[in-house]
Enzyme design. Structure first.
Site, PDB file in Angstrom:
ATOM      1  N   CYS A  58       0.855  -1.180   0.000  1.00 49.33           N
ATOM      2  CA  CYS A  58       0.000   0.000   0.000  1.00 49.33           C
ATOM      3  C   CYS A  58       0.890   1.228   0.000  1.00 49.33           C
ATOM      4  O   CYS A  58       2.074   1.159   0.292  1.00 49.33           O
ATOM      5  CB  CYS A  58      -0.869   0.002   1.248  1.00 49.33           C
ATOM      6  SG  CYS A  58      -1.766  -1.527   1.478  1.00 49.33           S
ATOM      7  N   ARG A  87       1.790   1.565  -5.995  1.00 52.00           N
ATOM      8  CA  ARG A  87       2.013   0.624  -4.898  1.00 52.00           C
ATOM      9  C   ARG A  87       0.753  -0.185  -4.583  1.00 52.00           C
ATOM     10  O   ARG A  87       0.811  -1.184  -3.871  1.00 52.00           O
ATOM     11  CB  ARG A  87       2.448   1.376  -3.642  1.00 52.00           C
ATOM     12  CG  ARG A  87       3.739   2.131  -3.821  1.00 52.00           C
ATOM     13  CD  ARG A  87       4.127   2.782  -2.527  1.00 52.00           C
ATOM     14  NE  ARG A  87       4.561   1.794  -1.572  1.00 52.00           N
ATOM     15  CZ  ARG A  87       5.814   1.485  -1.324  1.00 52.00           C
ATOM     16  NH1 ARG A  87       6.770   2.090  -1.974  1.00 52.00           N
ATOM     17  NH2 ARG A  87       6.127   0.576  -0.437  1.00 52.00           N
ATOM     18  N   TRP A  97      -3.636  -1.926  -1.461  1.00 53.98           N
ATOM     19  CA  TRP A  97      -3.513  -3.193  -2.189  1.00 53.98           C
ATOM     20  C   TRP A  97      -4.060  -4.236  -1.216  1.00 53.98           C
ATOM     21  O   TRP A  97      -3.420  -4.555  -0.213  1.00 53.98           O
ATOM     22  CB  TRP A  97      -2.053  -3.458  -2.541  1.00 53.98           C
ATOM     23  CG  TRP A  97      -1.853  -4.659  -3.417  1.00 53.98           C
ATOM     24  CD1 TRP A  97      -1.906  -4.684  -4.776  1.00 53.98           C
ATOM     25  CD2 TRP A  97      -1.559  -5.993  -3.003  1.00 53.98           C
ATOM     26  NE1 TRP A  97      -1.672  -5.958  -5.233  1.00 53.98           N
ATOM     27  CE2 TRP A  97      -1.452  -6.785  -4.163  1.00 53.98           C
ATOM     28  CE3 TRP A  97      -1.382  -6.612  -1.761  1.00 53.98           C
ATOM     29  CZ2 TRP A  97      -1.175  -8.142  -4.126  1.00 53.98           C
ATOM     30  CZ3 TRP A  97      -1.105  -7.974  -1.718  1.00 53.98           C
ATOM     31  CH2 TRP A  97      -1.005  -8.718  -2.910  1.00 53.98           C
ATOM     32  N   ASN A 147       0.448   0.336   6.425  1.00 52.71           N
ATOM     33  CA  ASN A 147       0.993  -0.503   5.362  1.00 52.71           C
ATOM     34  C   ASN A 147       1.663  -1.698   6.044  1.00 52.71           C
ATOM     35  O   ASN A 147       2.416  -1.505   7.002  1.00 52.71           O
ATOM     36  CB  ASN A 147       2.023   0.319   4.562  1.00 52.71           C
ATOM     37  CG  ASN A 147       2.588  -0.457   3.389  1.00 52.71           C
ATOM     38  OD1 ASN A 147       2.090  -1.533   3.051  1.00 52.71           O
ATOM     39  ND2 ASN A 147       3.621   0.087   2.777  1.00 52.71           N
ATOM     40  N   GLY A 148       1.376  -2.903   5.589  1.00 50.53           N
ATOM     41  CA  GLY A 148       1.972  -4.088   6.215  1.00 50.53           C
ATOM     42  C   GLY A 148       0.877  -5.089   6.549  1.00 50.53           C
ATOM     43  O   GLY A 148      -0.245  -4.984   6.051  1.00 50.53           O
ATOM     44  N   GLU A 196      13.225 -13.584 -17.736  1.00 51.68           N
ATOM     45  CA  GLU A 196      12.827 -12.191 -17.528  1.00 51.68           C
ATOM     46  C   GLU A 196      11.830 -11.745 -18.605  1.00 51.68           C
ATOM     47  O   GLU A 196      10.846 -11.062 -18.306  1.00 51.68           O
ATOM     48  CB  GLU A 196      14.079 -11.301 -17.507  1.00 51.68           C
ATOM     49  CG  GLU A 196      13.821  -9.806 -17.399  1.00 51.68           C
ATOM     50  CD  GLU A 196      13.001  -9.386 -16.183  1.00 51.68           C
ATOM     51  OE1 GLU A 196      12.773 -10.198 -15.268  1.00 51.68           O
ATOM     52  OE2 GLU A 196      12.552  -8.221 -16.178  1.00 51.68           O
ATOM     53  N   LYS A 230       8.044 -10.414 -17.840  1.00 56.03           N
ATOM     54  CA  LYS A 230       7.534  -9.116 -18.317  1.00 56.03           C
ATOM     55  C   LYS A 230       6.227  -9.304 -19.057  1.00 56.03           C
ATOM     56  O   LYS A 230       5.266  -8.591 -18.835  1.00 56.03           O
ATOM     57  CB  LYS A 230       8.516  -8.466 -19.279  1.00 56.03           C
ATOM     58  CG  LYS A 230       9.650  -7.608 -18.842  1.00 56.03           C
ATOM     59  CD  LYS A 230       9.514  -6.537 -17.847  1.00 56.03           C
ATOM     60  CE  LYS A 230       9.216  -7.005 -16.457  1.00 56.03           C
ATOM     61  NZ  LYS A 230      10.276  -7.090 -15.529  1.00 56.03           N
ATOM     62  N   GLU A 254       3.255 -10.296 -16.774  1.00 54.81           N
ATOM     63  CA  GLU A 254       2.885  -9.213 -15.851  1.00 54.81           C
ATOM     64  C   GLU A 254       1.972  -8.178 -16.491  1.00 54.81           C
ATOM     65  O   GLU A 254       1.004  -7.751 -15.885  1.00 54.81           O
ATOM     66  CB  GLU A 254       4.147  -8.444 -15.430  1.00 54.81           C
ATOM     67  CG  GLU A 254       4.814  -8.929 -14.190  1.00 54.81           C
ATOM     68  CD  GLU A 254       5.911  -7.976 -13.749  1.00 54.81           C
ATOM     69  OE1 GLU A 254       6.844  -7.730 -14.539  1.00 54.81           O
ATOM     70  OE2 GLU A 254       5.834  -7.483 -12.616  1.00 54.81           O
ATOM     71  N   HIS A 306      11.990 -32.550 -23.099  1.00 51.61           N
ATOM     72  CA  HIS A 306      11.701 -33.358 -21.906  1.00 51.61           C
ATOM     73  C   HIS A 306      10.291 -33.110 -21.378  1.00 51.61           C
ATOM     74  O   HIS A 306      10.004 -33.378 -20.213  1.00 51.61           O
ATOM     75  CB  HIS A 306      12.762 -33.083 -20.839  1.00 51.61           C
ATOM     76  CG  HIS A 306      14.129 -33.476 -21.289  1.00 51.61           C
ATOM     77  ND1 HIS A 306      14.556 -34.776 -21.322  1.00 51.61           N
ATOM     78  CD2 HIS A 306      15.133 -32.737 -21.801  1.00 51.61           C
ATOM     79  CE1 HIS A 306      15.785 -34.828 -21.805  1.00 51.61           C
ATOM     80  NE2 HIS A 306      16.161 -33.588 -22.109  1.00 51.61           N
ATOM     81  N   LYS A 352       4.044  -2.347  -6.844  1.00 49.78           N
ATOM     82  CA  LYS A 352       5.457  -2.139  -7.150  1.00 49.78           C
ATOM     83  C   LYS A 352       6.382  -2.794  -6.128  1.00 49.78           C
ATOM     84  O   LYS A 352       7.342  -3.443  -6.484  1.00 49.78           O
ATOM     85  CB  LYS A 352       5.743  -0.639  -7.252  1.00 49.78           C
ATOM     86  CG  LYS A 352       7.186  -0.286  -7.621  1.00 49.78           C
ATOM     87  CD  LYS A 352       7.520  -0.762  -9.008  1.00 49.78           C
ATOM     88  CE  LYS A 352       8.952  -0.459  -9.407  1.00 49.78           C
ATOM     89  NZ  LYS A 352       9.346  -1.222 -10.600  1.00 49.78           N
TER      90      LYS A 352
HETATM   91  C1  AGP Z   1       9.205  -6.910 -11.767  1.00 48.39           C
HETATM   92  O1  AGP Z   1       8.706  -6.588 -13.025  1.00 48.39           O
HETATM   93  C2  AGP Z   1       8.220  -7.280 -10.795  1.00 48.39           C
HETATM   94  N1  AGP Z   1       7.234  -6.303 -10.611  1.00 48.39           N
HETATM   95  C3  AGP Z   1       8.679  -7.995  -9.542  1.00 48.39           C
HETATM   96  O2  AGP Z   1       9.017  -9.281  -9.925  1.00 48.39           O
HETATM   97  C4  AGP Z   1       9.838  -7.382  -8.731  1.00 48.39           C
HETATM   98  O3  AGP Z   1      11.033  -7.474  -9.446  1.00 48.39           O
HETATM   99  C5  AGP Z   1       9.965  -8.143  -7.393  1.00 48.39           C
HETATM  100  O4  AGP Z   1       8.793  -7.956  -6.681  1.00 48.39           O
HETATM  101  C6  AGP Z   1      11.158  -7.703  -6.584  1.00 48.39           C
HETATM  102  O5  AGP Z   1      11.088  -6.357  -6.249  1.00 48.39           O
HETATM  103  P1  AGP Z   1      12.343  -5.622  -5.645  1.00 48.39           P
HETATM  104  O6  AGP Z   1      13.404  -5.608  -6.685  1.00 48.39           O
HETATM  105  O7  AGP Z   1      11.850  -4.241  -5.309  1.00 48.39           O
HETATM  106  O8  AGP Z   1      12.770  -6.401  -4.441  1.00 48.39           O
END
Ligand code: AGP
Length: 612
Positions: free
Chosen positions: A2, A27, A74, A100-101, A487, A491, A494, A510, A607
């Site tokens: 959040c 966030r 969130w 937050n938490g 990666e 992407k 996501e 396999h 984020k």
């Molecule tokens: C990346 O596109 C993602 N949103 C996610 O995997 C991110 O890299 C992961 O949550 C780690 O975040 P950080 O680098 O802030 O620890």
């Protein structure tokens, strides 16, 4: 997850809180709310949905106060709804809290409060906090500021989990109270005004001076003062830190989306990450580290620990570290590492990678290694972040604020920095120098080579259009190219919501090849001349079965029938992911755009993942 914001000063709090929430929306964006202190006491307005929905509430116009708190959520406990939105108030409506938490023992605390006559109106874990504060404050004889702080302290002592909490109370109309543990929060120092935020960019337009709260430190903010208290409620002073980030780096500028801006910023962010650390014919400079040859010779294992994209960067770094330093290097997902009882001794070096420096699992994994006596290095993009403060040594990527949820420039900067770190260790250890010199030159060439890749943007955009309605996309590569496949696949899923998987090309036969059918898209990455023929063979096998192919390569492939080949500049395969990922970032971006999705704020994501 959040976002939290707070303001105390001479100006009306509402527009400042809304401005901050809009910047923090990445966030979390399920619901939002603000509370301000009015002459008659706390007034609170909240709504489901994005911050824009909150702004549309008619009641928001009554908020005139010059002190207030805000939150964009969130959802963890309880679905997105007005009742579950923050701020939450105690039953007497005298204390307002944003949080937050996660409060892990909230059920137990709810029962305790219910038995003491309190009622609950939401499904959240947070609602116990204002009520507990109220409970302890009422038990106190006195009603001074220190009595209220005692009530907050007693509350915090009951909480299990993580929290960054902002509190308003009707008895203290000019002050705001904050405390944190394992959840991010910064205090911005202004002139006749002070701010709270869960991260720096949200208030960068108001101030560049910041205080960083450590775990279980309390602060009381008024318009012209910030007081700090330790866990015994003893006052102490804190140094202010100046953050010299350029404000424009957290603005979209002429770009449609932060993600596109951040992709195109990579030449700059890599240049900044390299900084003065690498120069031709000079030893690598990493002044932040105090590491001797004797120590490195004693290291028998390196662990790289991270989550998501940062973990993918770590996978590439493993190969660089093992090759150049000849030290066994293992890569671990932070959420697994922290619970799997890893073999850690004083001979273990642990490297933690996190863009935000606030990822709960990565921080917990770092604490574990420290407890077991290992040396820890944090690699982060955020100055003063929690991870950095916990680690023995901190190295910054200097990529500038990354706002889009999908990480791009942080990833490439992480690999750059890790490659520099590997060369630094190799130089200290006295390893073979010709190869080291060559890689240094290649690192310095990265920014201009990325610029060259941007010339292929239109080609990538056209292919994105062709495959935007796909249901499944597979990414394959071997060796270091496999790390980029992971990666690229992350992407794509996501931000486009297309199901995608990454496989080591040799693994296709396999099992996964059973999924290949006519028209399916395979993305192949080939940058290692030693492995290219092998991957070509694997690609031939899927082409035969009717797959469409999108290839990213720096090799001359000859006459093969691939549908789209994006040619990238040649570079050492050890750092090739920094180049080969760029077409994959653009592919994911343009597919998401083609589908009309919110690229910067993909569904269900946030984020920084500050809860477990
Ligand atoms: C990346 O596109 C993602 N949103 C996610 O995997 C991110 O890299 C992961 O949550 C780690 O975040 P950080 O680098 O802030 O620890």
């Amino acid at each position: 997850m959040c976002g939290i914001i707070g303001y105390v000063g001479d100006r009306k709090a509402k527009p400042i809180l809304i401005n901050g929430l809009l910047r923090l929306e990445y966030r979390g964006y399920d619901s939002a709310g603000i509370a301000t202190m009015e002459n008659s006491g706390i007034k609170c307005v909240k709504n489901k949905g994005r911050v824009a929905e909150l702004e549309n509430c008619e009641e928001i116009n009554i908020l005139e106060g010059t002190i207030g708190i805000g939150h964009t959520r969130w959802a963890t406990h309880g679905k997105p709804s007005i009742e579950n939105s923050h701020p939450h108030l105690d039953n007497k409506r005298t204390t307002a809290v944003v949080h937050n938490g996660i409060i892990e023992n909230y059920v137990e605390l709810r029962n305790f409060l219910t038995n003491n006559g309190y009622e609950f109106f939401s499904q959240t874990d947070t609602e116990v906090i204002p009520n507990l504060i109220n409970y302890f404050y009422n038990k106190n004889e006195g009603k001074s500021k220190i009595d209220f702080l005692r009530a907050i302290k007693s509350t915090v002592e009951k909480l299990k989990g993580s929290f960054a909490i902002e509190i308003l109370n009707n008895d203290f109309k000019d002050e705001m109270f904050v405390v944190r543990k394992d959840s991010p929060m910064v205090i911005g120092k202004g002139v006749n005004e002070n701010y709270i935020s869960s991260d720096i960019p949200a208030i960068l337009s108001f101030t560049k001076d910041f205080y960083f709260l450590n775990d279980l430190e309390f602060a009381v903010l008024s318009k012209d003062n910030v007081e700090f208290y330790d866990i015994n409620l003893e006052r102490f002073d804190k140094q202010v830190k100046n953050i010299d980030w350029d404000m424009s780096s957290s603005e979209k500028g002429d770009y449609d989306d932060f993600m596109l801006k951040e992709i195109f910023e990579q030449p700059k962010s890599i240049r900044e990450t390299i900084g003065a650390r690498v120069s031709k014919n000079n030893m690598i400079q990493i002044d932040e580290l105090e590491i001797t040859k004797e120590y490195l010779q004693s290291v028998d294992r390196i662990y790289i620990v991270a989550c998501g994209t940062a973990m993918n960067a770590g996978m590439t770094a493993k190969k660089i570290l093992e090759h150049f330093c000849k030290i066994q290097t293992e890569i671990d997902i932070a959420s697994e590492f922290r619970y799997r009882d890893p073999l850690i001794t004083e001979k273990t070096l642990c490297i933690y990678i996190s863009q935000s420096g606030e990822t709960a699992d990565t921080i917990a994994a770092l604490k574990l290694a420290k407890e077991k006596g290992a040396k820890t290095i944090a690699i982060s993009n955020v100055i003063g972040s929690s991870l950095v403060r916990e680690a023995d040594f901190a190295l910054y990527t200097h990529a500038g604020p990354e706002i889009a949820v999908a990480s791009t420039k942080a990833y490439t900067s992480q690999i750059v920095l890790l490659a520099i770190l590997a060369l630094y260790f190799a130089e200290i250890l006295g390893c073979e120098s010709e190869e080291i010199e060559k890689l240094k030159e290649e690192i310095l060439s990265l920014p201009s080579k990325i610029e060259e890749i941007f010339d292929n943007t239109e080609q990538i955009r056209k292919f994105a259009k062709i495959i935007s309605n796909e249901k499944d996309v597979f990414f394959i590569g071997r060796g270091i190219d496999y790390t980029v496949a992971l990666e690229g696949s992350l992407k794509l899923k996501e931000i486009s919501y297309i199901h995608s998987e990454a496989y080591s090309a040799g693994e296709l036969k396999h099992g996964p090849i059973a999924l290949i059918e006519n028209g399916i898209t395979i993305v192949g990455i080939m940058t290692d001349s030693n492995l290219v023929q092998k991957t070509i063979s694997n690609l031939q096998e899927v082409v035969t079965r009717g797959a469409k192919t999108f290839i990213v390569t720096n090799q001359n492939l000859g006459n093969f029938n691939f549908d789209e080949v994006v040619k990238i500049p040649e570079i050492s395969s050890y750092i090739s992911p920094i180049l080969s990922v760029v077409p994959l970032q653009l592919l994911a971006y343009y597919i998401s755009k083609e589908k009309g999705l919110d690229v910067d704020k993909p569904r269900n994501l946030a984020k920084s993942v500050t809860v477990e």
